[in-house]
Design an enzyme around this catalytic site. Sequence first.
Site, PDB file in Angstrom:
ATOM      1  N   TYR A 225      -2.659 -10.230   4.981  1.00 50.47           N
ATOM      2  CA  TYR A 225      -2.531  -8.872   5.510  1.00 50.47           C
ATOM      3  C   TYR A 225      -3.880  -8.384   6.004  1.00 50.47           C
ATOM      4  O   TYR A 225      -4.820  -8.253   5.221  1.00 50.47           O
ATOM      5  CB  TYR A 225      -1.976  -7.977   4.392  1.00 50.47           C
ATOM      6  CG  TYR A 225      -1.776  -6.516   4.713  1.00 50.47           C
ATOM      7  CD1 TYR A 225      -1.709  -6.038   6.015  1.00 50.47           C
ATOM      8  CD2 TYR A 225      -1.613  -5.599   3.673  1.00 50.47           C
ATOM      9  CE1 TYR A 225      -1.507  -4.701   6.286  1.00 50.47           C
ATOM     10  CE2 TYR A 225      -1.399  -4.259   3.931  1.00 50.47           C
ATOM     11  CZ  TYR A 225      -1.356  -3.810   5.237  1.00 50.47           C
ATOM     12  OH  TYR A 225      -1.155  -2.474   5.499  1.00 50.47           O
TER      13      TYR A 225
ATOM     14  N   ILE B  45       6.513  -5.247   9.414  1.00 47.47           N
ATOM     15  CA  ILE B  45       6.647  -4.647   8.076  1.00 47.47           C
ATOM     16  C   ILE B  45       6.333  -3.178   8.290  1.00 47.47           C
ATOM     17  O   ILE B  45       5.197  -2.813   8.557  1.00 47.47           O
ATOM     18  CB  ILE B  45       5.727  -5.300   7.046  1.00 47.47           C
ATOM     19  CG1 ILE B  45       6.161  -6.747   6.794  1.00 47.47           C
ATOM     20  CG2 ILE B  45       5.743  -4.511   5.738  1.00 47.47           C
ATOM     21  CD1 ILE B  45       5.247  -7.527   5.867  1.00 47.47           C
TER      22      ILE B  45
ATOM     23  N   ARG C 261      -8.173   0.158   6.352  1.00 37.57           N
ATOM     24  CA  ARG C 261      -8.240   0.351   4.899  1.00 37.57           C
ATOM     25  C   ARG C 261      -9.284  -0.547   4.245  1.00 37.57           C
ATOM     26  O   ARG C 261      -9.824  -0.207   3.202  1.00 37.57           O
ATOM     27  CB  ARG C 261      -6.873   0.088   4.255  1.00 37.57           C
ATOM     28  CG  ARG C 261      -5.849   1.176   4.533  1.00 37.57           C
ATOM     29  CD  ARG C 261      -4.559   0.926   3.762  1.00 37.57           C
ATOM     30  NE  ARG C 261      -3.561   1.953   4.003  1.00 37.57           N
ATOM     31  CZ  ARG C 261      -3.456   3.097   3.332  1.00 37.57           C
ATOM     32  NH1 ARG C 261      -4.331   3.360   2.367  1.00 37.57           N
ATOM     33  NH2 ARG C 261      -2.518   3.969   3.611  1.00 37.57           N
TER      34      ARG C 261
ATOM     35  N   TYR D 298     -13.540  -3.034   0.672  1.00 44.79           N
ATOM     36  CA  TYR D 298     -14.775  -2.467   0.110  1.00 44.79           C
ATOM     37  C   TYR D 298     -15.945  -3.444   0.102  1.00 44.79           C
ATOM     38  O   TYR D 298     -17.058  -3.099   0.513  1.00 44.79           O
ATOM     39  CB  TYR D 298     -14.551  -1.913  -1.312  1.00 44.79           C
ATOM     40  CG  TYR D 298     -15.721  -1.102  -1.829  1.00 44.79           C
ATOM     41  CD1 TYR D 298     -15.961   0.179  -1.351  1.00 44.79           C
ATOM     42  CD2 TYR D 298     -16.594  -1.642  -2.767  1.00 44.79           C
ATOM     43  CE1 TYR D 298     -17.048   0.909  -1.802  1.00 44.79           C
ATOM     44  CE2 TYR D 298     -17.678  -0.909  -3.221  1.00 44.79           C
ATOM     45  CZ  TYR D 298     -17.907   0.361  -2.735  1.00 44.79           C
ATOM     46  OH  TYR D 298     -18.978   1.074  -3.179  1.00 44.79           O
TER      47      TYR D 298
ATOM     48  N   THR E 203       0.822  -1.212   0.000  1.00 48.20           N
ATOM     49  CA  THR E 203       0.000   0.000   0.000  1.00 48.20           C
ATOM     50  C   THR E 203       0.850   1.255   0.000  1.00 48.20           C
ATOM     51  O   THR E 203       0.538   2.239  -0.701  1.00 48.20           O
ATOM     52  CB  THR E 203      -0.929   0.017   1.235  1.00 48.20           C
ATOM     53  OG1 THR E 203      -1.659  -1.196   1.285  1.00 48.20           O
ATOM     54  CG2 THR E 203      -1.888   1.189   1.171  1.00 48.20           C
ATOM     55  N   THR E 204       1.945   1.249   0.753  1.00 49.04           N
ATOM     56  CA  THR E 204       2.825   2.418   0.853  1.00 49.04           C
ATOM     57  C   THR E 204       3.449   2.772  -0.485  1.00 49.04           C
ATOM     58  O   THR E 204       3.829   3.921  -0.709  1.00 49.04           O
ATOM     59  CB  THR E 204       3.916   2.144   1.911  1.00 49.04           C
ATOM     60  OG1 THR E 204       3.286   1.803   3.144  1.00 49.04           O
ATOM     61  CG2 THR E 204       4.809   3.345   2.130  1.00 49.04           C
TER      62      THR E 204
ATOM     63  N   LYS F 249       0.507 -10.248   8.372  1.00 44.92           N
ATOM     64  CA  LYS F 249       0.831  -8.869   8.718  1.00 44.92           C
ATOM     65  C   LYS F 249      -0.405  -8.315   9.410  1.00 44.92           C
ATOM     66  O   LYS F 249      -1.427  -8.072   8.769  1.00 44.92           O
ATOM     67  CB  LYS F 249       1.185  -8.047   7.477  1.00 44.92           C
ATOM     68  CG  LYS F 249       1.513  -6.583   7.792  1.00 44.92           C
ATOM     69  CD  LYS F 249       1.754  -5.762   6.531  1.00 44.92           C
ATOM     70  CE  LYS F 249       2.010  -4.294   6.885  1.00 44.92           C
ATOM     71  NZ  LYS F 249       2.147  -3.449   5.685  1.00 44.92           N
TER      72      LYS F 249
END
Length: 291
Positions: free
Chosen positions: A135, A206, A140, A109, A46-47, A164
């Site tokens: 993850y 992470i 998010r 979503y 994502t980063t 994660k």
Amino acid sequence: MNKFVGTGVALVTPFNEDKSVDFDGLERLVNFQIDNGINYLVVLGTTGEPATLNKEEKEAVKNKIVAVNNGRLPLVLGIGGNNTAAVVEEIKTTDLSHFDAILSVSPYYNKPTQEGIYQHFKAIAESTEKDIIVYNVPGRTSSNMLPETTVRLAYDFDNIIAVKEAAGDTVQAMKIIQHKPKDFLVISGDDMIALPMVLAGGAGVISVIGQGLPKDFSIMIQLGLNGENRAAYDLHYKMADSIDMIFAEGNPAGIKSMLNDFSICRNEVRLPLVKASVKLQKEIANFVANF
């Protein structure tokens, strides 16, 4: 799996002023991690703003990181989404030969049930022999993968080797640690509680801040893994304010501002994200100057 014990970093994708990918900045970034003790690199998490990169740019970013890394550190590739069939197809059609594992986010979503999350990762696990790090990031995805689901996946699929865990909930992380298979890794996805999770039995982190402060952050995690609590917490509190700063206006705007102060890359992001405010940039710059 020991290759994922310690500090991994979720790399940003540097951009030039015209918003094109800054490959020179990416090279500096990768070398900065390797030179300062980071244990493994996460590509297009994502980063890295993969939602705003096109297919050609993603391929170019992957190839650049693979070339610069040159086999020095293990690599993890982010492949995830909320269309299970599309994720499976991407895994099957991606050259994974240079990557040690896949990082795959819980579907966002759609807000699936726990059974839906389980079936999503079941399909992914059965589509590849590559190791998978699942993850969980409810902030998010708008849904929380509960400990029972994580542990179920860990027992049912040999190639689901780690989670994660980024719910920001140490109690939830401890429940996974308590009930997981022996070799399954619980990796923090929250910089602020990475040390407490390690001390509770987690495998590491992470990190986002880790790529700005790689030496100190990776030493802190290693101290935690060694049970040297006091020294580890001394480093944690030394860095804690910077963790709040880099997330104050969203990720990766904050960490890119810090990397700009270290002359690694510019603080450019792509819409709908915007740069850190001038006020926050000054706060981060002041932290860096006095660190």
